[in-house]
Design a protein around this motif. Structure first.
Motif, PDB file in Angstrom:
ATOM      1  N   TYR B  53     -17.565  -6.044   8.299  1.00 45.45           N
ATOM      2  CA  TYR B  53     -18.668  -5.174   7.846  1.00 45.45           C
ATOM      3  C   TYR B  53     -19.557  -4.701   8.995  1.00 45.45           C
ATOM      4  CZ  TYR B  53     -17.202  -6.100   3.094  1.00 45.45           C
ATOM      5  OH  TYR B  53     -16.459  -6.165   1.936  1.00 45.45           O
ATOM      6  N   PRO B  54     -19.933  -5.576   9.929  1.00 51.65           N
ATOM      7  CA  PRO B  54     -20.703  -5.061  11.078  1.00 51.65           C
ATOM      8  C   PRO B  54     -19.924  -4.000  11.863  1.00 51.65           C
ATOM      9  CG  PRO B  54     -20.917  -7.431  10.953  1.00 51.65           C
ATOM     10  CD  PRO B  54     -19.886  -7.046   9.943  1.00 51.65           C
ATOM     11  N   ALA B  55     -18.607  -4.205  11.985  1.00 52.96           N
ATOM     12  CA  ALA B  55     -17.786  -3.208  12.695  1.00 52.96           C
ATOM     13  C   ALA B  55     -17.792  -1.877  11.934  1.00 52.96           C
ATOM     14  CB  ALA B  55     -16.360  -3.715  12.866  1.00 52.96           C
ATOM     15  N   HIS B  57     -20.154  -0.750   9.924  1.00 49.46           N
ATOM     16  CA  HIS B  57     -21.483  -0.137  10.075  1.00 49.46           C
ATOM     17  C   HIS B  57     -21.625   0.482  11.466  1.00 49.46           C
ATOM     18  CE1 HIS B  57     -23.780  -2.163   6.550  1.00 49.46           C
ATOM     19  NE2 HIS B  57     -22.495  -2.225   6.327  1.00 49.46           N
ATOM     20  N   ALA B  58     -21.171  -0.259  12.469  1.00 50.49           N
ATOM     21  CA  ALA B  58     -21.310   0.228  13.847  1.00 50.49           C
ATOM     22  C   ALA B  58     -20.457   1.473  14.073  1.00 50.49           C
ATOM     23  CB  ALA B  58     -20.919  -0.871  14.832  1.00 50.49           C
ATOM     24  N   GLU B  60     -19.616   3.603  11.891  1.00 50.82           N
ATOM     25  CA  GLU B  60     -20.252   4.724  11.189  1.00 50.82           C
ATOM     26  C   GLU B  60     -21.439   5.254  12.011  1.00 50.82           C
ATOM     27  OE1 GLU B  60     -22.031   3.932   7.396  1.00 50.82           O
ATOM     28  OE2 GLU B  60     -21.825   6.012   6.782  1.00 50.82           O
ATOM     29  N   GLU B  61     -22.204   4.334  12.590  1.00 49.71           N
ATOM     30  CA  GLU B  61     -23.331   4.749  13.441  1.00 49.71           C
ATOM     31  C   GLU B  61     -22.849   5.597  14.611  1.00 49.71           C
ATOM     32  OE1 GLU B  61     -26.909   4.211  13.695  1.00 49.71           O
ATOM     33  OE2 GLU B  61     -26.502   4.044  11.569  1.00 49.71           O
ATOM     34  N   GLN B  62     -21.668   5.260  15.113  1.00 47.43           N
ATOM     35  CA  GLN B  62     -21.113   5.990  16.261  1.00 47.43           C
ATOM     36  C   GLN B  62     -20.433   7.294  15.846  1.00 47.43           C
ATOM     37  OE1 GLN B  62     -18.468   3.014  17.846  1.00 47.43           O
ATOM     38  NE2 GLN B  62     -20.143   1.564  18.118  1.00 47.43           N
TER      39      GLN B  62
END
Lengths: 231, 116
Positions: B53-55, B57-58, B60-62
């Motif tokens: 999940y953190p991957a 989110h990250a 998507e942020e990128q």
């Protein structure tokens, strides 16, 4: 489920952006539910399936580490607390104030160019007087309260230190209270419309700043609402 | 019941590669991604939820992924899919991964001029 609430609190306090925390927790809840259903299909009873699903998720440390280790998931207020809490609300307000002045000047220029008020003034412009005064009142008196309050709400949601948002709110209240803006649309030909912006300090200004600052602090009275788990 | 054993730190960068690969063809949600990786790797790769999940989110942020909420059976799931930026990133990561695995294979099998 208390595990998720504890995880959310930890992530917020460690600076992970509120929107990422909220979504992460929702995704983990969903994930645990899917995993529990899969375990039940394998023959476990509901209680054991749920316990197994939580074990599969990992420890609080496992779940927190991935989020806190990624810089791009950090809240702006955690990355730049002084600017975000102390400076940005004031800058946004000044930006909107200046932009509104240009918009008003633009409207007059358009009316002039279109022939509605060819010589600078026109009876038609009188119809704009009351709406323009209302807009200026909102921008100079209500908007600062909204911006200062919003900064405090975001700080509460993010579990950030309140120091900089409070300083920012105080500076914004003092600045906005000291600003006097007036607009006068000319209704007679050959006279120009005017927009005046002045800064002055008087007992009334101080009182106004105090009232605005107090209004900005309203979210602090509703602190529980903005800091409840999952908000 | 013991905690599930997931892969150690040397897997850094691999979750992004696997996630982008899966999401380059169709949209998926988190649980589906975890299951797909386990199944496709014959359970050799088990990414923890605290990694996936953190991957997501990250990434998507990128700008590598985009997400949308979709109601399914009374629940709202977050579906992800790779963007054009994500597909370019996948291509880069795949190239890098092949270069490293070739080099490691060369070393393991005793080739003389393996480079990393």
């Amino acid at each position: 489920m208390q595990q998720f609430e504890a995880l959310a609190e930890r992530l917020l306090r460690e600076g992970v952006a509120h929107r990422h925390v909220r979504r992460y927790i929702a995704e983990l809840r969903d994930h645990a539910e899917d995993a529990a259903q899969a375990e039940m299909r394998r023959g476990l009873n509901a209680q054991d399936a749920e316990a197994s699903a939580f074990i599969r998720l990992g420890t609080l440390d496992d779940l927190a580490r991935g989020m806190t280790a990624r810089g791009e998931l950090r809240a702006m207020s955690a990355r730049f607390p002084k600017f975000w809490g102390g400076g940005l609300p004031v800058l946004v307000w000044i930006g909107i104030l200046v932009a509104s002045g240009f918009v008003l000047a633009g409207i007059v220029s358009v009316l002039r160019a279109s022939g509605v008020a060819p010589n600078g003034g026109s009876p038609f412009l009188a119809t704009l007087q009351a709406p323009a005064e209302a807009v200026i009142m909102v921008i100079t008196r209500a908007l600062p309260v909204v911006l200062g309050g919003a900064a405090l709400v975001m700080a509460l949601q993010q579990r950030s230190a309140m120091r900089w948002p409070l300083i920012g709110a105080g500076v914004l209240a003092a600045t906005a209270a000291a600003v006097h803006a007036t607009v006068r649309f000319s209704t007679t030909p050959d006279t120009l419309s005017s927009l005046n912006l002045g800064v002055g300090i008087s007992p009334e200004t101080v009182l106004r700043a105090g009232v605005m600052f107090a209004a900005m602090l309203t979210p602090l009275l509703l602190q529980k609402r903005f800091t409840r788990p999952g908000f | 019941m013991p905690a599930r054993k997931t892969n150690p730190d040397f897997m850094t960068g691999v979750p992004e590669l696997l996630i982008l690969r899966l999401l380059s063809t169709r949209e998926m949600y988190g649980y589906e991604i975890v299951q797909a990786i386990e199944t496709a790797s014959g359970e050799a790769i088990k990414l923890g939820e605290g990694v996936v999940y953190p991957a997501l989110h990250a990434l998507e942020e990128q700008g590598c992924l985009k997400s949308r909420r979709k109601p399914v059976n009374g629940r709202t799931r977050v579906y992800y899919i790779a963007t054009a930026v994500g597909k370019k990133r996948l291509s880069d990561l795949t190239g890098e991964w092949r270069r490293i695995t070739d080099a490691v294979a060369g070393i393991v099998t005793g080739a003389k001029h393996a480079t990393v």
